[in-house]
Design an enzyme around this catalytic site. Sequence first.
Site, PDB file in Angstrom:
ATOM      1  N   PHE A 235      -1.073   2.371   8.128  1.00  0.00           N
ATOM      2  CA  PHE A 235      -0.346   3.311   7.267  1.00  0.00           C
ATOM      3  C   PHE A 235       1.162   3.248   7.497  1.00  0.00           C
ATOM      4  O   PHE A 235       1.872   4.188   7.173  1.00  0.00           O
ATOM      5  CB  PHE A 235      -0.874   4.743   7.443  1.00  0.00           C
ATOM      6  CG  PHE A 235      -2.373   4.836   7.351  1.00  0.00           C
ATOM      7  CD1 PHE A 235      -3.016   4.624   6.146  1.00  0.00           C
ATOM      8  CD2 PHE A 235      -3.149   5.094   8.478  1.00  0.00           C
ATOM      9  CE1 PHE A 235      -4.400   4.671   6.061  1.00  0.00           C
ATOM     10  CE2 PHE A 235      -4.524   5.140   8.396  1.00  0.00           C
ATOM     11  CZ  PHE A 235      -5.159   4.924   7.187  1.00  0.00           C
ATOM     12  N   ILE A 622      -5.370  -6.075 -11.306  1.00  0.00           N
ATOM     13  CA  ILE A 622      -6.092  -5.619 -10.118  1.00  0.00           C
ATOM     14  C   ILE A 622      -7.001  -6.755  -9.661  1.00  0.00           C
ATOM     15  O   ILE A 622      -7.885  -7.196 -10.387  1.00  0.00           O
ATOM     16  CB  ILE A 622      -6.912  -4.351 -10.439  1.00  0.00           C
ATOM     17  CG1 ILE A 622      -6.000  -3.243 -10.992  1.00  0.00           C
ATOM     18  CG2 ILE A 622      -7.656  -3.874  -9.189  1.00  0.00           C
ATOM     19  CD1 ILE A 622      -4.851  -2.850 -10.090  1.00  0.00           C
ATOM     20  N   GLU A 698       0.064   1.750  -1.846  1.00  0.00           N
ATOM     21  CA  GLU A 698       0.818   2.986  -1.659  1.00  0.00           C
ATOM     22  C   GLU A 698       0.791   3.948  -2.836  1.00  0.00           C
ATOM     23  O   GLU A 698       0.887   5.160  -2.656  1.00  0.00           O
ATOM     24  CB  GLU A 698       2.267   2.638  -1.283  1.00  0.00           C
ATOM     25  CG  GLU A 698       2.349   2.326   0.197  1.00  0.00           C
ATOM     26  CD  GLU A 698       3.447   1.371   0.581  1.00  0.00           C
ATOM     27  OE1 GLU A 698       3.529   0.298  -0.018  1.00  0.00           O
ATOM     28  OE2 GLU A 698       4.204   1.698   1.497  1.00  0.00           O
TER      29      GLU A 698
END
Lengths: 732, 338
Positions: A235, A622, A698
């Site tokens: 993260f 994607i 994100e």
Amino acid sequence: MVYIGTPTSRVDGPAKVTGAAKYAGDAAASGLAYGAVVTSAIPKGRIATIDTGAALRVAGVLDVLTHENRPRMARRAAAYKDDVGPEQGSPFRPLYDDTIMFSGQPIALVLAEEWEIARFAASLVRVEYEAEPFATDLRVERERAVAVDEPPKPRGNADKAYAAAAIRHEAEYFIPIEHHNPMELYASTALWEDGKLTIYDKTQGVLNVHNYLCSVFDMKPDKLRVLSPFMGGGFGSGLRPQYEAPLAVLAARALERSVRLVLTRQQMYALCYRPATIERLALGAAPGGTLDSVSHEAIAVTSQYEDYFRNDTGWSGLLYKSPNAKYVHRLARVDLPTPSDMRAPGATTGVYGLECAMDELAVALKIDPIALRLRCYSDRDQHDDIPYTSKQLRKCYRQGAAAFGWDRRNPKPRSMRDGSELVGWGMATGVWEALQMDTALRIVLTANGHAEVSCAFSDIGTGTYTIVAQVAADLLGLPLEAVTVRLGDSTLPQAPVEGGSWTAASVSHAIAKTADEIRKELWRLAKAMPNSPLGACRLEDIALADGRIIDKTDSGRGVAMTDAMRHGRRDRLEHETTNSFAEDDKHARNTHSAIFAEVKVDEELGVIRVTRVVNAVAAGRILNTKTARSQIMGGVVGGIGMALHEETLIDHTLGRMMNANIAEYHVPVNADVHDIEVIFVDEPDELVNPLGIKGVGEIGIVGTAAAIANAVYHATGKRVRDLPITLDKLLG
Amino acid sequence: MINFQYARATDIADAVRQIAGEPTAKFIAGGTNLIDLMKENIERPSRLIDISRLPLKQIEETGDGGLRIGALVPNSDLAYHALIERRYPLLASAILAGASAQLRNMASTGGNLLQRTRCYYFYDTATPCNKRAPGSGCAARYGLNRMHAILGSSEACIATHPSDMCVALAALEANVHVAGPGGERVIAFADFHRLPGDTPERDTTLRADEIIIAVELPARGFATHYSYLKIRDRLSYAFALVAVAAALELERDTIKEARLALGGVAHKPWRDVAVEKAMRGEPANRASFARAADAILRDARGFEHNAFKIELARRAIVRALTQAAAGTPQSQSVKKIR
């Protein structure tokens, strides 16, 4: 394309669930010594005395390293700079001298034959401090905050336009310190072999750690190898080298022996964090719902020794059309470690403020929150007045609203109910950058029809192994099972840190470029075969598919790759290339999203449940709808935590983080997470890069907390502007 | 964690003998709290006496209609035991409101009674805490005290007891059976945990050389009108801000018998017998519940970060009693508050 765009399970999944995947603290080695860190009890001052005698007398203790006796490390602060740390300031140097800069700072490293011995001995190290006055509270230190010079350029006269605006909204929104809390503990296993070191480190960037360690210890690059093949979450906390790596190296060099150092959960809180930030928004609008003026000021904490900041404010003037905009970013120095990037740094906090302010403006204007955003919609980047490579945010609003049932919303707060619960529906916009970085990559195709793809990128749990395998399999015309992926090793072709949502685009184009070299060579081999059916084919007509080299214009015409290699007496084809992206300052590159949240709030007790979230994302092509969906869901869960739960509690009298464990630092648990629907809107984009990839790591968190906060307002009529929205803020 | 010896107790007498001979020793059963505390250097036992193999895992009916629960019955076994579910659903519900499935599988009945506070300062040896280091001061009093006591605190300590199970046991008037060098004795649940006073280092009245062998429930189980309502900072796996164990016996709409115990508000499960007595004969409605809430909270006092808990407790009490009266107890799996 067989694999690109399809939902594909993680290729490393079986290794992870069977334990075959080894993490930094798992790396197998014989003759390991173990380290345990002693940390500072005070936030600021000096170590007057440090008594390691009792620790050293424990049987099995090998050494205790402190600033007084440690082996040589670089003196110059510049030697501790890394690829992604702040430009301004002087990086933290572990065990460097007697200066204490934050509570929880490592001040001694106990080394022993066993971890339990090291941990026990660490409890016997006695430290006397000369304490100095300190400050840790943003709400106090904001008065002394200093402006940084890098906010986006202003336009027009925001103050004047605000003063003249028909409808004005101004407010401050507060985000406390939050921690990344990856599941895996920070760890480094340093394997010592005749002066050479192989380091398994928990990091998002093996080359960043490699270069850092070479610099800090003045080691030749070939004497040091850094690996991070698997990571139990990052993260952003693993973008910069953390202190476990240099301490493990320090220990291995001191002992001339392999060393394992695993930090405790509590110690991880003193590594880095999302900075506490005050976002002050002033929006001026015309009665019809167009913006005249946007002012965004951010005040965030940083450490005393480095100026960490990200773009919090610029999103406000980028996202919505306004002729006047200005930005200020100020830093309040506190006696805590330097903050760090944490999922969508800057945007997560800045857009939270902006999107709550837009909701309040919509209320003031008495128009629907989506309608307001559509009236302020901008098809051009407002900073540079340039078009986007693609921006299908309108589709996000439309498809997200339809899936959520937004048209059934009664705009009046407290108007919707479900028994004893008030129901609230809120929405927000999300925005992030579509970044891409130069990346090198190697492909080795062997005569058995198997390819190995290697690159130094880490897979921090996002699914990089899987998308690399998918893209390589498609571009090499091989089945997925015939592709092996190697990542997270500093000896592999160079890649940047894994962050910024840039990995998918960066690595995919490196594959494309390298696979094209393989295709060229296979074409030459195929042409050279006797009576080759491809003898007359030009390179541009050649494609790789189903293990064959084929003529695109007549796919029945072709030869097996393995046959071509055998005829050419080639056991392996190996190519390594570095992909660079074309410079394009004529287009803005961004991902966008529209998030819709439903909350149910017990009216009497203030208990909030997030019962539904729809996140509609426009992020180009994607690659893997399964792992991408997981990324967005994870971002939404992070947003739920940010909205309702997450807060690092600091005792400002002691200058110390007090809930440094995952029982008392609350992240959402299963009971807090209900339906999350992820929609990827169609966003073809031939301008952002040839494959149209923008990245999804994100964007899922950006705006989510605002959508929930706006839903809480809609449910209760109470506007809570300081996160997290705990139930006490709704009582009364 | 300090180095320690490890020994197994062969039977209860052996366990008592071992602990009497070594006051710095500790019993270990599930270890769900003790091991954490040892890792943080808060508990520093010279020896762990493993009692987990002692024959204290039975749940038996007593002659007078109650149940005797062995001290080593795991929390999950207790919560899902047929007799508990049927006759003492308040206890089952309270247990399931606490911790996680994994922790409940490990944690023992006796250990649950002995778990220690979650005060941030108690857990951090770099800070003052009278409970951990008597005389060092109470950092929570002027520090971070969101999770802290609003009732029964002292100058020395404002910590709370973290258990959910104990709140139900207090409401049900359980008895704690303990064994020591002088034989066995019974401690009424209300007397088992103590208020901090000026000796906050002592959580209970259990003597250093005693072992909990059983918890006994009296016959009265309030299986028709009960609720355990736990309010916390996330919907599961968090310690209570306020928890309410409410149990009623009704005659039509009149309260015949009432039990009301609070968790998360004091150094022990908080109960006020006089308030319960005053509820008898009252109508079972919001007005009488509000009077009971006001009465039990009459001496409540908040600190900087937890003053909201007084009003929260007031509302939670009314809600839990309303749930109990209506026969719609709070579900621990469906998180919507009824």
